[in-house]
Design a protein around this motif. Structure first.
Motif, PDB file in Angstrom:
ATOM      1  N   LEU A 258       0.789  -1.412  -0.006  1.00 15.59           N
ATOM      2  CA  LEU A 258      -0.020  -0.043  -0.036  1.00 15.59           C
ATOM      3  C   LEU A 258       0.942   1.407  -0.032  1.00 15.59           C
ATOM      4  CD1 LEU A 258      -2.754  -1.079   2.675  1.00 15.59           C
ATOM      5  CD2 LEU A 258      -2.866  -1.102   0.099  1.00 15.59           C
ATOM      6  N   ILE A 259       2.154   1.089   0.075  1.00 14.51           N
ATOM      7  CA  ILE A 259       3.259   2.336   0.241  1.00 14.51           C
ATOM      8  C   ILE A 259       3.457   2.832  -1.171  1.00 14.51           C
ATOM      9  CG2 ILE A 259       5.197   3.028   1.140  1.00 14.51           C
ATOM     10  CD1 ILE A 259       5.216   0.857   2.906  1.00 14.51           C
ATOM     11  N   PRO A 260       2.905   3.870  -1.732  1.00 12.33           N
ATOM     12  CA  PRO A 260       3.026   4.364  -3.071  1.00 12.33           C
ATOM     13  C   PRO A 260       4.769   4.404  -3.218  1.00 12.33           C
ATOM     14  CG  PRO A 260       1.762   5.751  -1.872  1.00 12.33           C
ATOM     15  CD  PRO A 260       2.116   5.042  -0.797  1.00 12.33           C
ATOM     16  N   GLY A 261       5.247   3.852  -4.401  1.00 14.24           N
ATOM     17  CA  GLY A 261       6.477   3.863  -4.815  1.00 14.24           C
ATOM     18  C   GLY A 261       7.415   2.634  -4.426  1.00 14.24           C
ATOM     19  N   HIS A 262       6.619   1.668  -3.405  1.00 17.16           N
ATOM     20  CA  HIS A 262       7.179   0.602  -2.897  1.00 17.16           C
ATOM     21  C   HIS A 262       7.127  -0.389  -4.354  1.00 17.16           C
ATOM     22  CE1 HIS A 262       8.195  -2.957  -0.839  1.00 17.16           C
ATOM     23  NE2 HIS A 262       8.457  -2.322   0.211  1.00 17.16           N
ATOM     24  N   PRO A 263       7.909  -1.252  -4.518  1.00 15.86           N
ATOM     25  CA  PRO A 263       8.012  -2.263  -5.608  1.00 15.86           C
ATOM     26  C   PRO A 263       6.795  -3.058  -5.510  1.00 15.86           C
ATOM     27  CG  PRO A 263      10.450  -2.008  -4.815  1.00 15.86           C
ATOM     28  CD  PRO A 263       9.631  -1.215  -3.919  1.00 15.86           C
ATOM     29  N   ALA A 264       6.433  -3.514  -4.309  1.00  9.25           N
ATOM     30  CA  ALA A 264       5.283  -4.344  -4.058  1.00  9.25           C
ATOM     31  C   ALA A 264       3.942  -3.468  -4.570  1.00  9.25           C
ATOM     32  CB  ALA A 264       5.160  -4.831  -2.708  1.00  9.25           C
ATOM     33  N   ASN A 265       3.849  -2.271  -4.503  1.00  5.26           N
ATOM     34  CA  ASN A 265       2.789  -1.536  -4.637  1.00  5.26           C
ATOM     35  C   ASN A 265       2.737  -1.319  -6.158  1.00  5.26           C
ATOM     36  OD1 ASN A 265       1.916   1.793  -5.395  1.00  5.26           O
ATOM     37  ND2 ASN A 265       0.587   0.778  -4.001  1.00  5.26           N
ATOM     38  N   THR A 266       3.785  -1.118  -6.835  1.00  3.87           N
ATOM     39  CA  THR A 266       3.932  -0.825  -8.216  1.00  3.87           C
ATOM     40  C   THR A 266       3.492  -2.244  -9.092  1.00  3.87           C
ATOM     41  OG1 THR A 266       5.954   0.689  -7.879  1.00  3.87           O
ATOM     42  CG2 THR A 266       5.594  -0.372 -10.220  1.00  3.87           C
ATOM     43  N   LEU A 267       3.982  -3.300  -8.434  1.00  5.55           N
ATOM     44  CA  LEU A 267       3.329  -4.699  -8.976  1.00  5.55           C
ATOM     45  C   LEU A 267       2.011  -4.689  -9.233  1.00  5.55           C
ATOM     46  CD1 LEU A 267       4.979  -8.087  -8.754  1.00  5.55           C
ATOM     47  CD2 LEU A 267       2.616  -7.814  -8.096  1.00  5.55           C
ATOM     48  N   LYS A 268       1.316  -4.314  -8.037  1.00  5.90           N
ATOM     49  CA  LYS A 268      -0.076  -4.287  -7.904  1.00  5.90           C
ATOM     50  C   LYS A 268      -0.806  -3.412  -8.805  1.00  5.90           C
ATOM     51  CE  LYS A 268      -1.944  -5.752  -3.824  1.00  5.90           C
ATOM     52  NZ  LYS A 268      -2.287  -5.965  -2.580  1.00  5.90           N
ATOM     53  N   ARG A 269      -0.159  -2.281  -8.890  1.00  2.53           N
ATOM     54  CA  ARG A 269      -0.618  -1.054  -9.737  1.00  2.53           C
ATOM     55  C   ARG A 269      -0.673  -1.612 -11.277  1.00  2.53           C
ATOM     56  NH1 ARG A 269       2.234   4.351  -9.500  1.00  2.53           N
ATOM     57  NH2 ARG A 269       0.567   4.716 -10.814  1.00  2.53           N
ATOM     58  N   GLU A 270       0.422  -2.142 -11.608  1.00  2.43           N
ATOM     59  CA  GLU A 270       0.492  -2.680 -12.850  1.00  2.43           C
ATOM     60  C   GLU A 270      -0.562  -3.849 -13.201  1.00  2.43           C
ATOM     61  OE1 GLU A 270       5.188  -1.571 -14.267  1.00  2.43           O
ATOM     62  OE2 GLU A 270       4.522  -3.603 -13.602  1.00  2.43           O
ATOM     63  N   ASN A 271      -0.584  -4.562 -12.319  1.00  4.19           N
ATOM     64  CA  ASN A 271      -1.627  -5.427 -12.600  1.00  4.19           C
ATOM     65  C   ASN A 271      -3.278  -5.112 -12.565  1.00  4.19           C
ATOM     66  OD1 ASN A 271      -0.050  -7.764 -12.465  1.00  4.19           O
ATOM     67  ND2 ASN A 271      -0.211  -8.315 -10.331  1.00  4.19           N
TER      68      ASN A 271
ATOM     69  N   SER B  51      14.563  -0.315 -10.758  1.00  6.10           N
ATOM     70  CA  SER B  51      13.298  -0.512 -11.499  1.00  6.10           C
ATOM     71  C   SER B  51      13.264   0.513 -12.708  1.00  6.10           C
ATOM     72  CB  SER B  51      12.081  -0.378 -10.794  1.00  6.10           C
ATOM     73  OG  SER B  51      11.996  -1.399 -10.027  1.00  6.10           O
ATOM     74  N   ASP B  52      13.826   1.626 -12.337  1.00  2.00           N
ATOM     75  CA  ASP B  52      13.966   2.782 -13.471  1.00  2.00           C
ATOM     76  C   ASP B  52      14.426   2.263 -14.764  1.00  2.00           C
ATOM     77  OD1 ASP B  52      12.419   4.251 -11.724  1.00  2.00           O
ATOM     78  OD2 ASP B  52      14.184   5.364 -10.971  1.00  2.00           O
ATOM     79  N   GLU B  53      15.535   1.610 -14.706  1.00  2.00           N
ATOM     80  CA  GLU B  53      16.385   1.091 -15.806  1.00  2.00           C
ATOM     81  C   GLU B  53      15.535   0.268 -16.714  1.00  2.00           C
ATOM     82  OE1 GLU B  53      19.412   1.854 -16.586  1.00  2.00           O
ATOM     83  OE2 GLU B  53      19.613   3.173 -15.123  1.00  2.00           O
ATOM     84  N   ILE B  54      14.598  -0.457 -16.122  1.00  4.59           N
ATOM     85  CA  ILE B  54      13.605  -1.470 -16.913  1.00  4.59           C
ATOM     86  C   ILE B  54      12.242  -0.470 -17.343  1.00  4.59           C
ATOM     87  CG2 ILE B  54      12.153  -3.503 -16.931  1.00  4.59           C
ATOM     88  CD1 ILE B  54      14.274  -4.521 -14.866  1.00  4.59           C
ATOM     89  N   GLY B  55      11.760   0.192 -16.720  1.00  4.24           N
ATOM     90  CA  GLY B  55      10.484   0.836 -17.101  1.00  4.24           C
ATOM     91  C   GLY B  55       9.296   0.390 -16.259  1.00  4.24           C
ATOM     92  N   TYR B  56       8.214   0.898 -16.875  1.00  2.00           N
ATOM     93  CA  TYR B  56       7.066   0.437 -16.024  1.00  2.00           C
ATOM     94  C   TYR B  56       5.871   0.512 -17.082  1.00  2.00           C
ATOM     95  CZ  TYR B  56       9.719   2.154 -12.130  1.00  2.00           C
ATOM     96  OH  TYR B  56      10.554   2.555 -11.179  1.00  2.00           O
ATOM     97  N   LEU B  57       4.721  -0.091 -16.649  1.00  5.64           N
ATOM     98  CA  LEU B  57       3.553  -0.174 -17.428  1.00  5.64           C
ATOM     99  C   LEU B  57       2.606   0.960 -17.062  1.00  5.64           C
ATOM    100  CD1 LEU B  57       2.365  -3.841 -17.215  1.00  5.64           C
ATOM    101  CD2 LEU B  57       3.614  -2.730 -19.280  1.00  5.64           C
ATOM    102  N   VAL B  58       2.901   1.557 -15.772  1.00  6.31           N
ATOM    103  CA  VAL B  58       1.933   2.610 -15.479  1.00  6.31           C
ATOM    104  C   VAL B  58       2.754   4.146 -15.662  1.00  6.31           C
ATOM    105  CG1 VAL B  58       0.586   1.542 -13.704  1.00  6.31           C
ATOM    106  CG2 VAL B  58       2.982   2.363 -13.035  1.00  6.31           C
ATOM    107  N   GLU B  59       2.075   5.016 -15.594  1.00  7.78           N
ATOM    108  CA  GLU B  59       2.786   6.325 -15.916  1.00  7.78           C
ATOM    109  C   GLU B  59       3.753   6.893 -15.135  1.00  7.78           C
ATOM    110  OE1 GLU B  59       0.332   9.229 -17.830  1.00  7.78           O
ATOM    111  OE2 GLU B  59      -0.499   7.875 -19.402  1.00  7.78           O
ATOM    112  N   THR B  60       3.148   7.053 -13.969  1.00  8.08           N
ATOM    113  CA  THR B  60       3.870   7.672 -12.697  1.00  8.08           C
ATOM    114  C   THR B  60       4.324   6.816 -11.534  1.00  8.08           C
ATOM    115  OG1 THR B  60       1.815   8.630 -11.820  1.00  8.08           O
ATOM    116  CG2 THR B  60       3.264  10.072 -13.680  1.00  8.08           C
ATOM    117  N   VAL B  61       5.276   6.681 -11.327  1.00  2.55           N
ATOM    118  CA  VAL B  61       5.700   5.960 -10.009  1.00  2.55           C
ATOM    119  C   VAL B  61       6.496   6.826  -9.210  1.00  2.55           C
ATOM    120  CG1 VAL B  61       7.121   4.051  -9.239  1.00  2.55           C
ATOM    121  CG2 VAL B  61       5.828   3.763 -11.151  1.00  2.55           C
TER     122      VAL B  61
END
Length: 402
Positions: free
Chosen positions: A90-103, A236-246
């Motif tokens: 639930l912590i914004p920016g935490h990789p676990a949060n990013t994984l769930k946001r992308e899902n 993670s920044d080196e790989i990129g994201y599915l969501v626009e803002t992390v």
């Protein structure tokens, strides 16, 4: 102990039976009862151990992959894993949060851009929408690359090897399925084969979302340290994201902000021999002709002074880190031994001295204890003693300023 061992052996035997059944053509529905009976109430980590043992015996990864669908069928909607008290997802920016946001983003693509158009692919509008949806869904590759290159290595570091290998194999299968759908779409023909292949891809992606959040993520949160999560977030920044803002996740900065806020509220530090404003204490410690660092009884770095001429560099990101993570691998065992000796009462101090360019550095460690002799932490004092060694004669008068 023997009962526990026998249970593990029994569960491995059950897994072999299930895999054999699947290999012979049995459906997930036919074998899931056997799986549920053997593994009901068992943590995901023990299931992983059982799978790892089978791989160690020589069972191919491809056979273990077949169990993924059984996991999902048995535990979907009812997994009760051991979670940390604070849900880090639930912590914004935490990789676990990013994984769930992308899902959630993947689910939105499926719900809004794919499934509504599958019933009538004959229209040009539907075909265009599906093409766009599949193009967006194909970016799941970024999500999987981060998982495979940042999450899996840490699990393997802790000896958890079977789940990463199995999940990676399924990721590759999903990639191939998406590639196959794209090839069919390039022919601009709405066929039953195309519809069935798209449905199959959607189902596999949904299943992987479930496995990530109910098997992989609890395992990661239970195993990884905060410092490891911080490295994952940074890389993670080196790989990129599915969501626009992390957002940037900086737990050290958050902890520091909380401490500073508390200091502002109190203002004055009361001690047995006097009172000091926080500003006075900060600058008094910084004025000392040596560097000091304090590590608490939990081996967490809590403070370091900031004199004008530091001997060894210190950055504020060190606050909140475990002291073992702040030293090179070649010397960390020395630090750990010192701390162990202080905690046990075997020693109260330890000294080292080294030559470094034009300096002669004295490094002293002191056990910090309260009036009951209870261990509170360790104080590191570092000083360049070369100027002191060069002192000769006497000085009794104040030097006049020019």
């Amino acid at each position: 102990m023997s009962e526990s061992i026998n249970n593990r052996e029994y569960r491995q035997k059950v897994l072999k039976e299930i895999i054999s059944g699947l290999h012979e053509g049995k459906s997930v529905e036919e074998v899931k009862g056997l799986f549920e009976e053997a593994f009901n109430g068992v943590a995901a980590s023990e299931i992983s151990e059982a799978e790892g043992a089978l791989i160690a015996e020589g069972l191919p990864i491809t056979e273990i992959q077949k169990l993924c669908d059984v996991h999902a069928a048995v535990f979907k909607g009812s997994i009760e894993e051991i979670h940390q008290p604070e849900d880090q997802s639930l912590i914004p920016g935490h990789p676990a949060n990013t994984l769930k946001r992308e899902n959630r983003a993947l689910e939105k693509i499926i719900d809004k851009q794919l499934e509504p158009y599958l019933q009538d692919l004959s229209s040009k509008e539907s075909l265009v929408a599906v093409k766009e949806g599949i193009d967006r869904l194909s970016k799941v590759d970024i999500h999987y690359i981060r998982k495979e290159n940042l999450f899996f290595p840490y699990l393997e570091k802790y000896g958890i090897t079977a789940p990463p290998k199995v999940m990676w194999g399924v990721d590759d299968e999903i990639r191939q399925q998406i590639k196959g759908v794209k090839e069919l779409l390039s022919k601009d023909a709405a066929t039953d084969e195309l519809r069935q292949e798209i449905k199959a891809v959607i189902e596999r992606v949904k299943e992987m979302i479930f496995k990530e959040e109910n098997i992989l993520l609890p395992m990661l949160l239970e195993t990884l340290t905060q410092d490891e999560w911080k490295l994952i977030a940074k890389e993670s920044d080196e790989i990129g994201y599915l969501v626009e803002t992390v957002p940037v996740w900086n737990p050290a900065a958050q902890a520091k902000a909380a401490v500073l806020e508390e200091a502002k509220e109190t203002g004055v530090i009361t001690m047995p021999t006097g009172l000091l404003h926080s500003e006075e204490l900060i600058h008094m410690l910084n004025a000392l002709p040596f560097d000091i660092t304090f590590v608490d009884k939990e081996d967490v770095v809590k403070y370091f002074s900031q004199g004008e001429e530091r001997i060894f560099p210190r950055t504020k990101t060190v606050i909140g880190r475990n002291v073992s993570n702040c030293h090179p691998p070649a010397s960390v065992h020395i630090v750990e031994q010192i701390v162990e000796d202080f905690k046990s009462g075997k020693k109260d101090h330890e000294d080292f001295w080294i030559k470094m360019m034009d300096k002669y550095i004295l490094i002293r460690y002191y056990a910090v204890r309260n009036e009951k002799k209870e261990y509170l932490g360790v104080l590191e004092v570092t000083q360049n003693i070369k100027p002191i060694q060069e002192i000769t004669g006497e000085k009794r008068l104040v030097t006049k300023s020019e």
